[in-house]
Design a protein around this motif. Structure first.
Motif, PDB file in Angstrom:
ATOM      1  N   CYS A 318       0.869  -1.175   0.000  1.00  0.00           N
ATOM      2  CA  CYS A 318       0.000   0.000   0.000  1.00  0.00           C
ATOM      3  C   CYS A 318       0.910   1.230   0.000  1.00  0.00           C
ATOM      4  O   CYS A 318       2.133   1.112   0.051  1.00  0.00           O
ATOM      5  CB  CYS A 318      -0.957  -0.005   1.190  1.00  0.00           C
ATOM      6  N   ARG A 320       1.307   3.335   2.271  1.00  0.00           N
ATOM      7  CA  ARG A 320       1.895   3.560   3.585  1.00  0.00           C
ATOM      8  C   ARG A 320       3.116   2.666   3.810  1.00  0.00           C
ATOM      9  O   ARG A 320       3.955   2.941   4.661  1.00  0.00           O
ATOM     10  CB  ARG A 320       0.813   3.308   4.647  1.00  0.00           C
ATOM     11  N   CYS A 321       3.211   1.572   3.043  1.00  0.00           N
ATOM     12  CA  CYS A 321       4.311   0.619   3.239  1.00  0.00           C
ATOM     13  C   CYS A 321       5.679   1.296   3.060  1.00  0.00           C
ATOM     14  O   CYS A 321       5.901   1.994   2.074  1.00  0.00           O
ATOM     15  CB  CYS A 321       4.185  -0.526   2.242  1.00  0.00           C
ATOM     16  N   CYS A 446       3.880  -2.753   8.196  1.00  0.00           N
ATOM     17  CA  CYS A 446       2.926  -1.669   7.895  1.00  0.00           C
ATOM     18  C   CYS A 446       1.622  -1.886   8.651  1.00  0.00           C
ATOM     19  O   CYS A 446       0.972  -2.921   8.503  1.00  0.00           O
ATOM     20  CB  CYS A 446       2.649  -1.604   6.398  1.00  0.00           C
ATOM     21  N   CYS A 449      -2.034  -1.724   6.065  1.00  0.00           N
ATOM     22  CA  CYS A 449      -2.561  -2.752   5.150  1.00  0.00           C
ATOM     23  C   CYS A 449      -2.419  -4.151   5.749  1.00  0.00           C
ATOM     24  O   CYS A 449      -2.175  -5.117   5.028  1.00  0.00           O
ATOM     25  CB  CYS A 449      -1.883  -2.658   3.785  1.00  0.00           C
TER      26      CYS A 449
HETATM   27 ZN   LIG Z   1       0.994  -1.044   3.742  1.00  0.00          ZN
END
Ligand SMILES: [Zn+2]
Length: 469
Positions: A318, A320-321, A446, A449
């Motif tokens: 994702c 955010r990763c 993360c 996700c």
């Molecule tokens: Zn993520």
């Protein structure tokens, strides 16, 4: 820098895209490029949508000079001159010591002292913009880095269709696209985003809806001009998203531009497909929080450009990763560091910066970044590598990758990026060593996700629906 557009190729739209993007970047590289000598026939007509900064110019040379005039930074003039670096635009025979700069279709690159064979004719801007990125990268390295440590490239070509790298032109992908209906929200109209928007505007056969979103309250800043390749000096102080739309409404592009001069969090609509070109992790998290059906994310890091296809299938990443939110703005961190220092340390910082302790303290308290603030920031050792390498060719490559991938996604192209190979990178230290597309799994750490969480279940559902549809 000498830029030569030979008469025999000057009418080609691919050559015109390349020539403009080369000059567009060189004209912004203050303290790297002293001047640009453009050698170009003065009667070659503009062959299509090249740049909104061309104004109403009918000839290529007038258009390029009008664009360089709007940038108003490095002098650009017509004529031949002795130059440190010579760039010849388009395919052709070897020219000793000079770089041939050639992009067509999906592939672009440079070759020094070598012939370059022409590929199939195409009006797409993707290859041309990549060629320009590599060429200007070479100029930058010539000016800024010892050739003993980083020798100039002999030849490098990169295809945005197959995400492959080679030493000769890679002639793959369709030469034209037709009936591409975008339905995208472009998050961020900064260095990467404005190139993406420009590139989609310049692509024949691309229509549909594109919502431009940028919440930077300061708008286009004078310090942005070195890499905001859509804008010129007249746009300083203006909001990025709506100013981009004003520029891109010129010319018969089939894209319907909509705009939101605000944060992604407050942008209206569903945002089922997002092109992410923001430059902070906090903003990337906000984009991911929409859980869109498709999410392509482009970014730069020093001299590297990358694109990631965020997708929960096959353990994919994702947005955010690997992108933890920044705890503080770097500047706030610097000021805190100063305020927490002992009086002796503060005095030492001020002495090193050549400012009085009062000036330094005032900067740390108010954050007002005058001349003394700028000096003390540097002494505090925190002008990051990223800032000093915020260069136009990396963001040009990243924005072009994002535009090309958006078109490929719409075409359901049977090439990466894919659910197996989610990420591609191009780097300008040793461009020929760029790795292209590789698998890129989610960050196991993360929190956003985490498999099985309700949000990720929803995301999976949306992505599957999109794949079926
Ligand atoms: Zn993520």
């Amino acid at each position: 820098v000498a830029v030569e557009v030979p008469r025999e190729v000057s009418g080609s739209l691919a050559v015109q895209h390349t020539a403009w993007m080369v000059v567009n970047m060189l004209a912004r590289l203050e303290r790297v490029v002293g001047s640009v000598a453009l050698s170009c026939p003065t009667d070659t007509l503009v062959a299509g949508r090249v740049s909104p900064l061309f104004g109403g110019a009918s000839t290529l040379s007038d258009g390029i000079l009008a664009g360089a005039g709007a940038i108003d930074t490095v002098p650009v003039g017509l004529g031949h001159s002795e130059a440190d670096v010579c760039l010849i635009i388009g395919p052709g025979d070897a020219a000793a010591g000079a770089f041939r700069v050639y992009g067509e279709g999906w592939c672009g690159g440079v070759a020094r002292s070598q012939p370059v064979a022409a590929g199939r004719s195409s009006s797409l801007p993707f290859g041309p913009y990549m060629a320009a990125s590599f060429a200007v990268g070479e100029v930058f390295r010539h000016a800024r880095m010892p050739t003993s440590a980083v020798p100039p490239v002999e030849s490098v070509f990169y295809s945005l269709w197959s995400h492959s790298v080679g030493v000769t032109f890679i002639d793959d992908g369709p030469t034209a696209v037709d009936g591409v209906e975008l339905d995208e929200s472009l998050a961020g109209v900064g260095a990467v985003g404005c190139v993406c928007a420009l590139c989609l505007w310049a692509t024949d056969g691309v229509g549909g809806d594109l919502l431009l979103v940028d919440g930077d309250k300061d708008g286009v800043d004078v310090s942005n001009l070195n890499r905001y390749l859509l804008f010129g000096r007249p746009h300083v102080g203006m909001p990025k998203a709506s100013t981009a739309r004003t520029l891109l409404k010129n010319g018969p592009s089939a894209v319907r531009w909509r705009v939101h001069d605000g944060m992604m969090e407050t942008a209206p609509g569903l945002h089922r497909r997002i092109l992410c070109a923001v430059d902070t992790n906090i903003a990337r998290n906000a984009v991911q929080s929409r859980w869109p059906e498709t999410l392509l994310m482009a970014s730069t890091n020093e001299l590297r450009a990358e694109i990631v296809r965020c997708n929960p299938c096959n353990d994919g990443p994702c947005a955010r990763c690997y992108n933890p939110p920044e705890a503080e703005t770097p500047d706030a961190e610097r000021r805190r560091r100063f305020l927490e220092a002992s009086p002796d340390e503060q005095q030492a910082f001020a002495d090193d910066a050549g400012v009085t302790i009062e000036e330094a303290t005032a900067w740390a308290r108010t954050g007002e970044c005058g001349t003394s603030g700028e000096r003390i920031r540097q002494v505090l050792g925190s002008v990051s590598q990223m800032e000093s390498f915020a260069v136009p060719f990396a963001s040009c490559a990243a924005g072009t990758m994002l535009a090309a991938e958006a078109v490929k996604e719409t075409l359901a192209a049977p090439v990466p990026l894919s659910t197996e190979r989610q990420r591609a990178t191009v780097q300008f230290w040793r461009p020929a060593a760029s790795v292209g597309a590789k698998p890129y799994r989610r960050d196991p750490q993360c929190p956003q996700c985490r498999p099985g969480s309700p949000a990720v279940e929803l995301w999976n559902e949306r992505v599957r629906h999109r794949t079926r549809g």
